[in-house]
Design a protein around this motif. Structure first.
Motif, PDB file in Angstrom:
ATOM      1  N   ALA A 142     -14.746  38.371  80.139  1.00  9.83           N
ATOM      2  CA  ALA A 142     -14.534  37.003  79.652  1.00  9.83           C
ATOM      3  C   ALA A 142     -15.829  36.408  79.114  1.00  9.83           C
ATOM      4  N   LEU A 143     -16.939  36.625  79.821  1.00  7.24           N
ATOM      5  CA  LEU A 143     -18.213  36.084  79.363  1.00  7.24           C
ATOM      6  C   LEU A 143     -18.698  36.779  78.095  1.00  7.24           C
ATOM      7  N   ALA A 144     -18.481  38.092  78.011  1.00  9.74           N
ATOM      8  CA  ALA A 144     -18.934  38.835  76.839  1.00  9.74           C
ATOM      9  C   ALA A 144     -18.204  38.400  75.573  1.00  9.74           C
ATOM     10  N   ASP A 145     -16.980  37.923  75.702  1.00 15.02           N
ATOM     11  CA  ASP A 145     -16.269  37.397  74.530  1.00 15.02           C
ATOM     12  C   ASP A 145     -16.982  36.173  73.960  1.00 15.02           C
ATOM     13  N   ARG A 146     -17.578  35.369  74.840  1.00 12.82           N
ATOM     14  CA  ARG A 146     -18.273  34.144  74.425  1.00 12.82           C
ATOM     15  C   ARG A 146     -19.749  34.414  74.134  1.00 12.82           C
ATOM     16  N   TRP A 147     -20.394  35.236  74.998  1.00 13.83           N
ATOM     17  CA  TRP A 147     -21.833  35.505  74.886  1.00 13.83           C
ATOM     18  C   TRP A 147     -22.059  37.021  74.880  1.00 13.83           C
ATOM     19  N   PRO A 148     -21.768  37.710  73.787  1.00  9.27           N
ATOM     20  CA  PRO A 148     -21.847  39.180  73.800  1.00  9.27           C
ATOM     21  C   PRO A 148     -23.242  39.728  74.038  1.00  9.27           C
ATOM     22  N   PRO A 170     -32.650  31.806  82.384  1.00 12.16           N
ATOM     23  CA  PRO A 170     -33.819  31.619  83.239  1.00 12.16           C
ATOM     24  C   PRO A 170     -33.670  30.597  84.363  1.00 12.16           C
ATOM     25  N   SER A 171     -32.524  29.940  84.491  1.00 11.62           N
ATOM     26  CA  SER A 171     -32.400  28.850  85.459  1.00 11.62           C
ATOM     27  C   SER A 171     -32.494  29.342  86.899  1.00 11.62           C
ATOM     28  N   GLY A 172     -32.059  30.579  87.147  1.00  8.03           N
ATOM     29  CA  GLY A 172     -31.996  31.077  88.519  1.00  8.03           C
ATOM     30  C   GLY A 172     -30.741  30.660  89.261  1.00  8.03           C
ATOM     31  N   GLN A 173     -29.881  29.867  88.614  1.00  3.25           N
ATOM     32  CA  GLN A 173     -28.652  29.459  89.286  1.00  3.25           C
ATOM     33  C   GLN A 173     -27.810  30.685  89.611  1.00  3.25           C
ATOM     34  N   THR A 174     -27.365  30.752  90.853  1.00  8.60           N
ATOM     35  CA  THR A 174     -26.555  31.866  91.317  1.00  8.60           C
ATOM     36  C   THR A 174     -25.188  31.324  91.693  1.00  8.60           C
ATOM     37  N   LEU A 175     -24.160  31.873  91.069  1.00 15.58           N
ATOM     38  CA  LEU A 175     -22.800  31.366  91.252  1.00 15.58           C
ATOM     39  C   LEU A 175     -21.960  32.362  92.028  1.00 15.58           C
ATOM     40  N   GLY A 176     -20.959  31.849  92.726  1.00 14.32           N
ATOM     41  CA  GLY A 176     -20.048  32.686  93.488  1.00 14.32           C
ATOM     42  C   GLY A 176     -18.623  32.191  93.362  1.00 14.32           C
ATOM     43  N   ARG A 177     -17.698  33.060  93.781  1.00 14.45           N
ATOM     44  CA  ARG A 177     -16.256  32.794  93.694  1.00 14.45           C
ATOM     45  C   ARG A 177     -15.829  32.487  92.267  1.00 14.45           C
ATOM     46  N   LEU A 178     -16.462  33.196  91.341  1.00 17.19           N
ATOM     47  CA  LEU A 178     -16.069  33.065  89.947  1.00 17.19           C
ATOM     48  C   LEU A 178     -14.793  33.864  89.695  1.00 17.19           C
ATOM     49  N   THR A 179     -14.055  33.437  88.686  1.00 15.74           N
ATOM     50  CA  THR A 179     -12.876  34.150  88.203  1.00 15.74           C
ATOM     51  C   THR A 179     -12.957  34.185  86.681  1.00 15.74           C
ATOM     52  N   ASP A 181     -11.027  32.821  84.823  1.00 17.90           N
ATOM     53  CA  ASP A 181     -10.569  31.504  84.352  1.00 17.90           C
ATOM     54  C   ASP A 181     -11.637  30.426  84.462  1.00 17.90           C
ATOM     55  N   ASN A 182     -12.563  30.551  85.423  1.00 13.90           N
ATOM     56  CA  ASN A 182     -13.551  29.473  85.573  1.00 13.90           C
ATOM     57  C   ASN A 182     -14.959  29.872  85.149  1.00 13.90           C
ATOM     58  N   ALA A 183     -15.193  31.163  84.888  1.00 12.49           N
ATOM     59  CA  ALA A 183     -16.556  31.628  84.643  1.00 12.49           C
ATOM     60  C   ALA A 183     -17.152  31.076  83.362  1.00 12.49           C
ATOM     61  N   VAL A 184     -16.386  31.042  82.287  1.00 10.46           N
ATOM     62  CA  VAL A 184     -16.931  30.578  81.006  1.00 10.46           C
ATOM     63  C   VAL A 184     -17.325  29.112  81.093  1.00 10.46           C
ATOM     64  N   ALA A 185     -16.464  28.288  81.691  1.00 15.00           N
ATOM     65  CA  ALA A 185     -16.790  26.863  81.822  1.00 15.00           C
ATOM     66  C   ALA A 185     -17.993  26.664  82.732  1.00 15.00           C
ATOM     67  N   ALA A 186     -18.082  27.445  83.803  1.00 16.35           N
ATOM     68  CA  ALA A 186     -19.219  27.312  84.713  1.00 16.35           C
ATOM     69  C   ALA A 186     -20.520  27.682  84.012  1.00 16.35           C
ATOM     70  N   CYS A 187     -20.511  28.761  83.250  1.00 14.61           N
ATOM     71  CA  CYS A 187     -21.722  29.179  82.549  1.00 14.61           C
ATOM     72  C   CYS A 187     -22.074  28.224  81.419  1.00 14.61           C
ATOM     73  N   ALA A 188     -21.079  27.663  80.781  1.00 16.12           N
ATOM     74  CA  ALA A 188     -21.351  26.651  79.754  1.00 16.12           C
ATOM     75  C   ALA A 188     -22.054  25.448  80.375  1.00 16.12           C
ATOM     76  N   GLU A 189     -21.648  25.075  81.586  1.00 17.71           N
ATOM     77  CA  GLU A 189     -22.314  23.976  82.275  1.00 17.71           C
ATOM     78  C   GLU A 189     -23.758  24.322  82.598  1.00 17.71           C
ATOM     79  N   VAL A 190     -24.001  25.549  83.052  1.00 21.55           N
ATOM     80  CA  VAL A 190     -25.366  25.984  83.339  1.00 21.55           C
ATOM     81  C   VAL A 190     -26.195  26.002  82.061  1.00 21.55           C
ATOM     82  N   SER A 191     -25.626  26.497  80.961  1.00 24.07           N
ATOM     83  CA  SER A 191     -26.378  26.582  79.704  1.00 24.07           C
ATOM     84  C   SER A 191     -26.734  25.205  79.170  1.00 24.07           C
ATOM     85  N   ALA A 192     -25.962  24.187  79.556  1.00 22.44           N
ATOM     86  CA  ALA A 192     -26.251  22.820  79.151  1.00 22.44           C
ATOM     87  C   ALA A 192     -27.200  22.115  80.109  1.00 22.44           C
ATOM     88  N   GLY A 193     -27.700  22.838  81.110  1.00 22.50           N
ATOM     89  CA  GLY A 193     -28.653  22.269  82.057  1.00 22.50           C
ATOM     90  C   GLY A 193     -28.034  21.755  83.335  1.00 22.50           C
TER      91      GLY A 193
END
Length: 254
Positions: A142-148, A170-179, A181-193
């Motif tokens: 799912a992430l590779a479709d957005r950020w290959p 480079p943020s170092g944020q470590t996420l868990g219980r990803l699926t 369905d929620n991984a792309v939105a979670a990473c988009a939030e991290v990429s926005a700071g």
């Protein structure tokens, strides 16, 4: 006998085990591209030349992990990333080697250049834990479709029971219980700071108490609180661990 139906991530989620403070505490990572099969001890059991395996195993002060593109390599050399914790997360530098044997002569201080992009590192090593493979690979897809170019599979982030797990650099944020369905939105939030608080294990490169304090502040709490490590119930730490082992969690004392 191993219970092949047991899934440590399901058990952890079902009993509400807290994730805060469980990000890797390592202050430096060396990420080495290797598309071959991964064993439980990924570097030691890899098909890299014996001298390279021994060299990587002898490095001190840095956590070595193997990485690979989802779906296979690009055949354009061996990508290497070196990430060192700093005040804002991690400073990441990179290079591409012609062959894996060039790691033997690589100077981490002089031979790499700054990497100013994102990295999404998803644990997918099924030899280490079933949950990481079963949950991690669909997340990586799912992430590779957005950020290959930014998305990589990796060998071990700890906390199998929080799969799917991801280290963002480079943020170092470590996420868990990803699926998926929620991984792309979670990473988009991290990429926005931002920090997806409900999915955050903490910021890597810090101790557990510091991770928890930072998440507490981000959620609106005061910074001048005490964070204590407390004994939790015995848990199976991974799918393949038959005996339950002592566990601990972190508690904010207001």
């Amino acid at each position: 006998m191993e219970d092949l139906d047991f899934r440590c991530s399901v058990a952890s989620s079902d009993d509400g085990e807290p994730m805060a403070g469980t990000a890797p505490t390592d202050a430096a990572f060396l990420l080495v591209e290797h598309a071959g099969s991964w064993g439980r001890q990924a570097v030691a059991e890899s098909r890299m030349p014996e001298g390279v395996r021994a060299h990587l195993g002898s490095l001190s002060g840095v956590r070595v992990q193997l990485i690979r593109r989802h779906g296979g390599g690009d055949d354009d050399g061996v990508r290497v990333f070196h990430a060192v914790a700093d005040t804002g997360g991690f400073a990441v530098r990179t290079t591409v080697l012609a062959r894996v044997e060039d790691l033997l002569d690589l100077d981490l201080e002089r031979d790499l250049v700054e990497h100013d992009g994102l990295l999404w590192l998803v644990c997918t090593n099924g030899r280490r834990d079933r949950c990481c493979a079963e949950l991690g690979r669909p997340i990586t897809a799912a992430l590779a479709d957005r950020w290959p170019h930014e998305t990589w599979e990796t060998t071990h982030l700890g906390g199998h029971r929080f799969a799917g797990t991801l280290l963002a650099l480079p943020s170092g944020q470590t996420l868990g219980r990803l699926t998926p369905d929620n991984a792309v939105a979670a990473c988009a939030e991290v990429s926005a700071g931002g920090v997806p608080l409900g999915l955050s294990r903490g910021r890597a490169g810090r101790g557990g108490a510091e991770q928890v304090r930072e998440l507490h502040v981000l959620a609106g709490g005061r910074p001048d609180v005490e964070v204590r490590e407390v004994v939790g119930p015995p848990r199976r730490q991974s799918c393949g661990d038959l005996p339950a082992k002592p566990s601990s969690t972190w508690r904010v004392v207001v």
